[in-house]
Every structure is written in structure tokens, then in C-alpha cells.
Design a protein around this motif. Structure first.
Motif, PDB file in Angstrom:
ATOM      1  N   LYS A   1       0.826  -1.211   0.000  1.00 36.41           N
ATOM      2  CA  LYS A   1       0.000   0.000   0.000  1.00 36.41           C
ATOM      3  C   LYS A   1       0.861   1.262   0.000  1.00 36.41           C
ATOM      4  O   LYS A   1       0.322   2.363   0.051  1.00 36.41           O
ATOM      5  CB  LYS A   1      -0.930  -0.008   1.219  1.00 36.41           C
ATOM      6  CG  LYS A   1      -2.004  -1.092   1.138  1.00 36.41           C
ATOM      7  CD  LYS A   1      -2.906  -1.049   2.367  1.00 36.41           C
ATOM      8  CE  LYS A   1      -3.967  -2.134   2.336  1.00 36.41           C
ATOM      9  NZ  LYS A   1      -5.254  -1.663   1.775  1.00 36.41           N
ATOM     10  N   GLY A   2       2.168   1.086   0.026  1.00 37.55           N
ATOM     11  CA  GLY A   2       3.054   2.240  -0.057  1.00 37.55           C
ATOM     12  C   GLY A   2       3.272   2.965   1.259  1.00 37.55           C
ATOM     13  O   GLY A   2       3.761   4.093   1.269  1.00 37.55           O
ATOM     14  N   TYR A   3       2.921   2.332   2.383  1.00 39.29           N
ATOM     15  CA  TYR A   3       3.110   2.999   3.668  1.00 39.29           C
ATOM     16  C   TYR A   3       4.543   2.905   4.171  1.00 39.29           C
ATOM     17  O   TYR A   3       5.004   3.775   4.896  1.00 39.29           O
ATOM     18  CB  TYR A   3       2.176   2.407   4.733  1.00 39.29           C
ATOM     19  CG  TYR A   3       0.773   2.916   4.634  1.00 39.29           C
ATOM     20  CD1 TYR A   3       0.410   4.104   5.246  1.00 39.29           C
ATOM     21  CD2 TYR A   3      -0.201   2.209   3.920  1.00 39.29           C
ATOM     22  CE1 TYR A   3      -0.884   4.584   5.162  1.00 39.29           C
ATOM     23  CE2 TYR A   3      -1.495   2.677   3.829  1.00 39.29           C
ATOM     24  CZ  TYR A   3      -1.836   3.864   4.451  1.00 39.29           C
ATOM     25  OH  TYR A   3      -3.108   4.344   4.361  1.00 39.29           O
ATOM     26  N   VAL A   4       5.212   1.821   3.866  1.00 35.12           N
ATOM     27  CA  VAL A   4       6.604   1.694   4.314  1.00 35.12           C
ATOM     28  C   VAL A   4       7.478   1.181   3.174  1.00 35.12           C
ATOM     29  O   VAL A   4       6.996   0.531   2.249  1.00 35.12           O
ATOM     30  CB  VAL A   4       6.765   0.747   5.538  1.00 35.12           C
ATOM     31  CG1 VAL A   4       5.949   1.206   6.716  1.00 35.12           C
ATOM     32  CG2 VAL A   4       6.428  -0.682   5.179  1.00 35.12           C
ATOM     33  N   ASP A   5       8.749   1.500   3.280  1.00 33.72           N
ATOM     34  CA  ASP A   5       9.725   1.079   2.289  1.00 33.72           C
ATOM     35  C   ASP A   5      10.695   0.132   3.022  1.00 33.72           C
ATOM     36  O   ASP A   5      11.292   0.532   4.022  1.00 33.72           O
ATOM     37  CB  ASP A   5      10.424   2.344   1.776  1.00 33.72           C
ATOM     38  CG  ASP A   5      11.701   2.038   1.026  1.00 33.72           C
ATOM     39  OD1 ASP A   5      11.907   0.860   0.651  1.00 33.72           O
ATOM     40  OD2 ASP A   5      12.491   2.981   0.820  1.00 33.72           O
TER      41      ASP A   5
END
Lengths: 197, 103
Positions: free
Chosen positions: A15-19
Motif C-alpha cells: 500500500k506504499g506505507y513503508v519502504d
């Protein structure tokens, strides 16, 4: 636990919250770069530089930040100063709030219920368990950390250190002396007191 | 400091989500202390050894509260990782691609 963490992390990554790479950097930073040596430098500076000590008293967050140690959780730092009359001890009774930028992550006992509950009720007894017995006339103040306020104890400078420079003094400052469950090492004593894991 | 890699991952995820503004730090501390109280009430000796269990539980609860994910999605994903782990030969890295029921 591992599967639960993998499940959560894979969802957050999708979901693109963490890398994942940024997570690795964070872990590495806390494992290798942030620790009680930071706090020891703050204490040693305060022992040698009266204007820095005043700054710590007035605005510890800014004074500590000036040495490059700043929090990312928006916490406010407060330095509590030991004197011949008063000894300060820090706890977080609710969870484990701790001044990460200057002390790193807390030891297990700091996070454990016996310390969190007992140090408020019986600080003298808890300090005795740490091998620290204070004169009966010394007042003990217990400071309960929160998400907003983190405390750092400024221990008293050990006797016999006149003329010592900051780096040498910093070697005497133990983690526990900045939590209040120990005292700084004495000159020439080597690593002895306050060495709980 | 971290006894197992998952503890470090859970720690870092909380920091990353806070930095991204998913929750505030006071909100995090409230959630964590609530999990610790819940665990104590359920008989956890709370000696610091289970600290990151509470940490992870707080994290899961907060991401659901903030609509980042849902309990059914978390459950399904755990099951997928579990199947993938069982289907992966020993010594090889586990990835979701190894889930036999995966898409």
C-alpha cells in the motif's frame, strides 16, 4: 510472531506505507548509532561547560539537539539534575517511554512490570537492588516519562576528576547513571557499578 | 536489544508509520500501554521479554483503526505466509511467491 510481522509488513509495503530499505536503515541506526554514548557526551559537556548546563536546564531539547541528538517522535526532553540533597530516577509506569536519542532503546528491566510499578512505591528498595544505596537524608525523586516528556538524569560529576576533558569524563558516564539506577564510575574504578545488562 | 529480527521489523514499522503521519506519538504510547495492560490482565508476567508482542499487537490495532488494513486481510495474509513458509525448502528465503495458493 514472525508470520504476523511479515503479513503486516507486506501489506504496508504494497500500500506504499513503508519502504523495506528505509526500515532496514531505521533498525541499523538504532542498533549501531544511537545509544548511551550520546547521553554520556551530553552529561560530560554539562560537567565542563557551565553555559551548556544552563541551556540544558532551560531548554534541554534544544541543547541536546545542538549536539546532533534529536528525537523523531516530537518528544520534549527534560534534564533532571542530581545534587547532594536530591537523587533523580526515571521510569515509564505505563509502557516504556525513554529518551531514545540520548540513551538508545531501553534495557529489558526498564520495560518490565516489577521496575515500572515498584520504583514509584519503593524507590530506595529498587535502587538497593541495583546496588545503589544513598544516604538516608538524600531525597529521591521519581520522574514518570510520557509520550511527550522524556527525562534524562544529569548525575553529579565524580570527585577526583578536576581538569579532565570531556571525552575522558564521558567514559565515566554509565547508562544507568542517566536513568538514575546507578552512579557514574569513579576515576580509576574501571567498569564495575551499575552494569546490569 | 532486539532478540529476534521480527522485533526489529515491528519496531521500525511503528516509527515509519508515525513519520508518515498515520498516527501521533501520544496515540502510539496510549495504544502500547493499553496492550500491556490487556496482556497483564490476561496473565502475562510482563517482565519485558514479551514487550515486542505487545508492540506488534498495538501496531496491528492502530493500523486497523486508521483504515490502513482490516483484520480479515491480515488473517488472510498470515495464512499465505504460513503456506509459503511450509512450501519453501529449508535454507531458502521465504517469499509470498512460494504460496501454493497464491495468485
Amino acid at each position: 510472531m514472525d508470520l504476523r510481522v511479515r503479513a503486516l509488513e507486506s501489506i504496508l509495503v504494497e500500500k506504499g506505507y513503508v519502504d523495506p530499505a528505509a526500515l532496514d536503515v531505521l533498525v541499523d541506526t538504532y542498533e549501531t548509532k544511537i545509544g548511551p554514548r550520546n547521553g554520556a557526551r551530553v552529561v560530560a559537556r554539562a560537567w565542563t561547560d557551565p553555559s551548556f548546563r544552563d541551556w540544558l536546564r532551560r531548554d534541554a531539547t534544544a541543547a541536546i539537539d545542538s549536539l546532533g541528538y534529536s528525537g523523531r517522535q516530537g518528544e520534549h526532553m527534560v534534564v533532571v539534575e542530581n545534587t547532594p540533597d536530591t537523587h533523580n530516577v526515571v521510569v515509564c509506569t505505563l509502557c516504556s517511554c525513554y529518551p531514545w536519542p540520548v540513551l538508545g532503546l531501553p534495557p529489558v528491566w526498564y520495560k518490565a512490570a516489577p521496575y515500572r510499578s515498584r520504583v514509584v512505591l519503593d524507590p530506595r528498595g529498587v535502587l538497593a537492588d541495583f546496588g545503589l544505596s544513598l544516604p538516608p537524608q538524600t531525597r529521591i525523586r521519581v520522574w514518570d516519562s510520557t509520550a511527550e516528556i522524556r527525562y534524562l538524569v544529569l548525575p553529579m560529576r565524580p570527585a577526583g576528576t578536576d581538569g579532565w576533558d570531556e571525552a575522558r569524563l564521558a567514559d565515566l558516564v554509565t547508562r544507568d547513571s542517566m536513568i538514575g539506577t546507578g552512579l557514574p564510575l569513579s576515576p580509576g574504578a574501571g567498569a564495575t557499578a551499575g552494569a546490569r545488562p | 536489544m532486539f532478540r529476534e529480527p521480527w522485533e526489529a521489523q515491528a519496531f521500525a514499522m511503528a516509527l515509519a508509520l508515525h513519520k508518515r503521519g498515520v498516527f501521533t506519538w501520544p496515540e502510539w504510547a496510549t495504544a502500547l500501554s493499553a496492550e500491556i495492560r490487556r496482556a497483564q490482565a490476561a496473565g502475562d508476567p510482563d517482565t519485558g521479554q514479551t514487550y515486542y508482542h505487545h508492540w506488534l499487537a498495538a501496531l496491528e490495532r492502530l493500523v486497523v483503526q486508521h483504515g490502513v488494513t482490516t483484520p480479515p486481510l491480515l488473517d488472510a495474509r498470515r495464512a499465505a505466509w504460513d503456506r509459503a513458509a511450509r512450501a519453501t525448502p529449508h535454507g531458502k528465503p521465504i517469499t509470498l511467491a512460494n504460496d501454493p495458493e497464491g495468485a
